[in-house]
Design a protein around this motif. Structure first.
Motif, mmCIF file in Angstrom:
data_model
loop_
_atom_site.group_PDB
_atom_site.id
_atom_site.type_symbol
_atom_site.label_atom_id
_atom_site.label_comp_id
_atom_site.label_asym_id
_atom_site.label_seq_id
_atom_site.Cartn_x
_atom_site.Cartn_y
_atom_site.Cartn_z
ATOM 1 N N ARG A 68 0.841 -1.193 0.000
ATOM 2 C CA ARG A 68 0.000 0.000 0.000
ATOM 3 C C ARG A 68 0.878 1.245 0.000
ATOM 4 N NH1 ARG A 68 -2.764 -0.295 5.308
ATOM 5 N NH2 ARG A 68 -0.852 -1.408 5.864
ATOM 6 N N MET A 69 0.325 2.337 -0.518
ATOM 7 C CA MET A 69 1.031 3.616 -0.536
ATOM 8 C C MET A 69 0.006 4.720 -0.284
ATOM 9 S SD MET A 69 3.427 5.245 -3.543
ATOM 10 C CE MET A 69 2.152 5.030 -4.785
ATOM 11 N N LEU A 70 0.257 5.534 0.727
ATOM 12 C CA LEU A 70 -0.649 6.619 1.088
ATOM 13 C C LEU A 70 0.011 7.953 0.763
ATOM 14 C CD1 LEU A 70 -3.342 7.439 2.433
ATOM 15 C CD2 LEU A 70 -2.114 7.464 4.626
ATOM 16 N N VAL A 71 -0.715 8.810 0.056
ATOM 17 C CA VAL A 71 -0.204 10.121 -0.354
ATOM 18 C C VAL A 71 -1.226 11.178 0.057
ATOM 19 C CG1 VAL A 71 0.570 11.545 -2.290
ATOM 20 C CG2 VAL A 71 0.961 9.074 -2.326
ATOM 21 N N TRP A 72 -0.774 12.249 0.705
ATOM 22 C CA TRP A 72 -1.685 13.320 1.078
ATOM 23 C C TRP A 72 -0.924 14.624 1.275
ATOM 24 C CZ3 TRP A 72 0.411 10.097 4.681
ATOM 25 C CH2 TRP A 72 0.883 10.645 5.868
ATOM 26 N N PRO A 79 8.507 17.157 0.291
ATOM 27 C CA PRO A 79 7.826 15.953 0.761
ATOM 28 C C PRO A 79 8.493 15.356 2.006
ATOM 29 C CG PRO A 79 8.357 15.828 -1.585
ATOM 30 C CD PRO A 79 9.118 16.972 -1.022
ATOM 31 N N GLN A 80 7.712 14.593 2.733
ATOM 32 C CA GLN A 80 8.197 13.784 3.849
ATOM 33 C C GLN A 80 7.763 12.346 3.570
ATOM 34 O OE1 GLN A 80 6.187 15.583 7.152
ATOM 35 N NE2 GLN A 80 7.648 17.263 7.355
ATOM 36 N N SER A 81 8.679 11.404 3.716
ATOM 37 C CA SER A 81 8.375 10.028 3.326
ATOM 38 C C SER A 81 8.836 9.030 4.374
ATOM 39 C CB SER A 81 9.065 9.681 1.997
ATOM 40 O OG SER A 81 8.715 10.591 0.982
ATOM 41 N N LEU A 82 8.126 7.922 4.440
ATOM 42 C CA LEU A 82 8.565 6.762 5.217
ATOM 43 C C LEU A 82 8.599 5.564 4.299
ATOM 44 C CD1 LEU A 82 7.776 5.494 8.716
ATOM 45 C CD2 LEU A 82 7.197 4.014 6.796
ATOM 46 N N LEU A 83 9.714 4.839 4.335
ATOM 47 C CA LEU A 83 9.876 3.635 3.534
ATOM 48 C C LEU A 83 10.136 2.461 4.467
ATOM 49 C CD1 LEU A 83 12.324 5.058 0.843
ATOM 50 C CD2 LEU A 83 9.824 4.987 0.739
ATOM 51 N N PRO A 84 9.390 1.367 4.325
ATOM 52 C CA PRO A 84 9.646 0.201 5.171
ATOM 53 C C PRO A 84 10.944 -0.486 4.771
ATOM 54 C CG PRO A 84 8.033 -0.347 3.501
ATOM 55 C CD PRO A 84 8.318 1.125 3.344
ATOM 56 N N LEU A 85 11.677 -0.953 5.755
ATOM 57 C CA LEU A 85 12.896 -1.716 5.525
ATOM 58 C C LEU A 85 12.748 -3.096 6.166
ATOM 59 C CD1 LEU A 85 15.606 1.029 6.268
ATOM 60 C CD2 LEU A 85 14.761 0.267 4.036
ATOM 61 N N GLU A 89 -7.884 12.416 4.071
ATOM 62 C CA GLU A 89 -8.396 12.844 2.766
ATOM 63 C C GLU A 89 -7.388 12.580 1.649
ATOM 64 O OE1 GLU A 89 -9.524 16.908 3.046
ATOM 65 O OE2 GLU A 89 -11.099 16.557 4.525
ATOM 66 N N GLY A 90 -6.384 11.822 1.938
ATOM 67 C CA GLY A 90 -5.369 11.526 0.936
ATOM 68 C C GLY A 90 -5.784 10.406 0.014
ATOM 69 N N THR A 91 -4.822 9.913 -0.739
ATOM 70 C CA THR A 91 -5.060 8.845 -1.703
ATOM 71 C C THR A 91 -4.303 7.596 -1.287
ATOM 72 O OG1 THR A 91 -5.306 10.456 -3.490
ATOM 73 C CG2 THR A 91 -4.866 8.186 -4.129
ATOM 74 N N LEU A 92 -5.027 6.491 -1.183
ATOM 75 C CA LEU A 92 -4.419 5.210 -0.834
ATOM 76 C C LEU A 92 -4.372 4.338 -2.076
ATOM 77 C CD1 LEU A 92 -3.326 3.256 1.338
ATOM 78 C CD2 LEU A 92 -5.676 2.412 1.570
ATOM 79 N N PHE A 93 -3.172 3.909 -2.434
ATOM 80 C CA PHE A 93 -2.993 2.971 -3.540
ATOM 81 C C PHE A 93 -2.734 1.596 -2.943
ATOM 82 C CE2 PHE A 93 -1.543 7.124 -5.062
ATOM 83 C CZ PHE A 93 -2.337 7.270 -6.188
ATOM 84 N N GLN A 125 3.679 9.244 1.923
ATOM 85 C CA GLN A 125 4.340 10.480 1.511
ATOM 86 C C GLN A 125 3.404 11.652 1.731
ATOM 87 O OE1 GLN A 125 7.671 10.877 -1.304
ATOM 88 N NE2 GLN A 125 6.041 11.318 -2.741
ATOM 89 N N GLN A 126 3.856 12.600 2.545
ATOM 90 C CA GLN A 126 3.103 13.814 2.799
ATOM 91 C C GLN A 126 3.805 14.975 2.107
ATOM 92 O OE1 GLN A 126 3.098 15.157 6.860
ATOM 93 N NE2 GLN A 126 1.434 16.623 6.536
ATOM 94 N N PHE A 127 3.034 15.785 1.398
ATOM 95 C CA PHE A 127 3.592 16.961 0.739
ATOM 96 C C PHE A 127 3.435 18.172 1.643
ATOM 97 C CE2 PHE A 127 2.766 14.188 -2.874
ATOM 98 C CZ PHE A 127 3.922 14.349 -3.609
ATOM 99 N N THR A 128 4.516 18.931 1.797
ATOM 100 C CA THR A 128 4.493 20.168 2.570
ATOM 101 C C THR A 128 5.059 21.287 1.700
ATOM 102 O OG1 THR A 128 6.735 20.102 3.508
ATOM 103 C CG2 THR A 128 5.051 18.744 4.592
ATOM 104 N N ALA A 129 4.951 22.514 2.173
ATOM 105 C CA ALA A 129 5.460 23.654 1.407
ATOM 106 C C ALA A 129 6.969 23.604 1.238
ATOM 107 C CB ALA A 129 5.052 24.954 2.090
#
Length: 406
Positions: free
Chosen positions: A81-85, A212-218, A91-95, A205-209
């Motif tokens: 899964r991937m969440l973007v907002w 972006p800020q991201s978390l990736l599983p390891l 209210e973001g988008t979940l793939f 992944q969250q977009f800010t001014a």
């Protein structure tokens, strides 16, 4: 003594080693040059700082060349899964991979592990020689071959030279191929943490001014956090103590951030977009970062490089089968046509995300959030967006190109 080679690949990293493995079954004499050997894999070690998001299309390539079993024998972290907002994660988008009928959206894998696996795959072929460590000294085209001279003094007469030696490609420079480039107004700060709760199957992944800020599983109890920010802020983050850095992440990142137990490693790098003005000149052709670099916010860099491998290897398979010159202009022009436009399109798309989400104009923010809401609706449009991102659509891959005999 000048040695003969049908193909000389400068760069034995992920892209260069994958290309050699993809062409090994031609039986042609292939030489791969790499400056520094990757460290051997230690299963007890924490994950490396530099990782890549390997798409399903790239996994198909790695399986076809025999590298994927070596990756599986080491480690990777699949994500489904991937969440973007932007403003509100609700209210973001979940793939979700399930929407496409896929097992996963991709795998987060350490760059070194991909490189090791590709080198192990090409080591199974006696017609491929890996020279490491050594470096490229000079290139000069001489009629039906290119004379390659190494720092050690060895010389090769190569019918075709592939520059796969990264963004600062020496082979590209020696071939006289220019690039267009520009720096992004942000740097990337990357940190690997030991976390509580074990491995996750989601990236966000969250977009800010500021970026972006991201978390990736390891694999295991680890995660990679990526913080794009102004250069001055990134330099400040590099100086923080472990406790202060953890506090900064917990304060600035979303509440869904897992509990960070221990800092494993951190680093930062500037962001530059590069695109070669042409993909070949004479008997030298470019692949991977030597031809193009891209904003890493969507993890498309190495996947574009593997698409280069797929296209170039298919053309060279055919040329070798027919006894044609692998450096024939008509062949290299076909490669350039197949890859230049898709690579440039992906660069522009990442620029649109980078600059579009960095603009705080109210109207634009409203449109961005509306677009994310619309993209979250199940249906054909959402599926095609995901397939494009995963390299599974004809538009993303340029052409559906397979590896002969695989």
């Amino acid at each position: 003594m000048v040695e003969q080679a049908d193909l000389f690949i400068v760069g034995g990293g992920m892209v260069g080693a994958a290309l050699a493995a993809a062409l090994a079954d031609t039986g042609r004499r292939i030489v791969v040059l790499e400056q520094q050997a990757p460290a051997a894999f230690d299963p007890a070690s924490a994950p490396d700082l530099r990782v890549s998001a390997i798409s399903p299309a790239s996994r198909q390539l790695l399986s076809a060349i025999g590298a994927w079993p070596y990756i599986e024998a080491m480690r990777s972290a699949p994500y489904r899964r991937m969440l973007v907002w932007e403003n509100d994660e609700q209210e973001g988008t979940l793939f979700d991979a399930a929407e496409l009928g896929e097992a996963e959206l991709g795998h987060i894998i350490e760059n070194r592990i991909v490189q090791l696996a590709c080198q192990q795959a090409l080591a199974q072929h006696g017609n491929v020689e890996l020279i490491c460590p050594d470096l490229l000294q000079s290139l000069s085209e001489q009629g039906d071959h290119c004379l390659v001279t190494l720092g050690s003094g060895r010389q090769f007469a190569a019918r075709l030279v592939v520059a796969a030696d990264g963004a600062q490609s020496a082979a590209r420079r020696l071939a006289g191929i220019g690039i267009n480039s520009h720096d992004y107004p942000m740097h990337a700060f990357v940190a690997t943490f030991a976390i509580e709760g074990g491995e996750r199957d989601i990236t966000w992944q969250q977009f800010t001014a500021d970026g972006p800020q991201s978390l990736l599983p390891l694999p295991g109890d680890y995660a990679s956090l990526v913080w794009y920010h102004q250069p001055a802020r990134v330099r400040e983050l590099e100086t923080l103590s472990e406790a202060a850095l953890i506090a900064a992440f917990q304060r600035e990142f979303p509440t869904r951030l897992p509990v960070l137990r221990q800092l494993v490693s951190r680093g930062s790098f500037a962001l530059t977009r590069r695109h070669a003005q042409q993909y070949y000149r004479g008997r030298v052709v470019l692949a991977g970062d030597a031809a193009h670099t891209i904003h890493p916010l969507a993890g498309q860099g190495v996947n574009l490089g593997f698409q280069d491998v797929q296209a170039l290897s298919a053309l060279l398979h055919e040329a070798f089968r027919l006894g044609q010159d692998p450096a024939a202009p008509v062949l290299l022009q076909r490669y350039q046509r197949q890859r230049m436009l898709p690579n440039h399109a992906m660069q522009r798309l990442m620029d649109a995300f980078c600059y579009g989400f960095g603009n705080s104009a109210p109207t634009l923010r409203l449109l961005r959030n509306l677009a994310l809401k619309l993209a979250n609706r199940p249906g054909r449009l959402k599926q095609e967006v995901v397939r494009y991102a995963l390299g599974l659509s004809p538009l993303a891959r340029g052409l559906r190109i397979g590896l002969p005999g695989k």
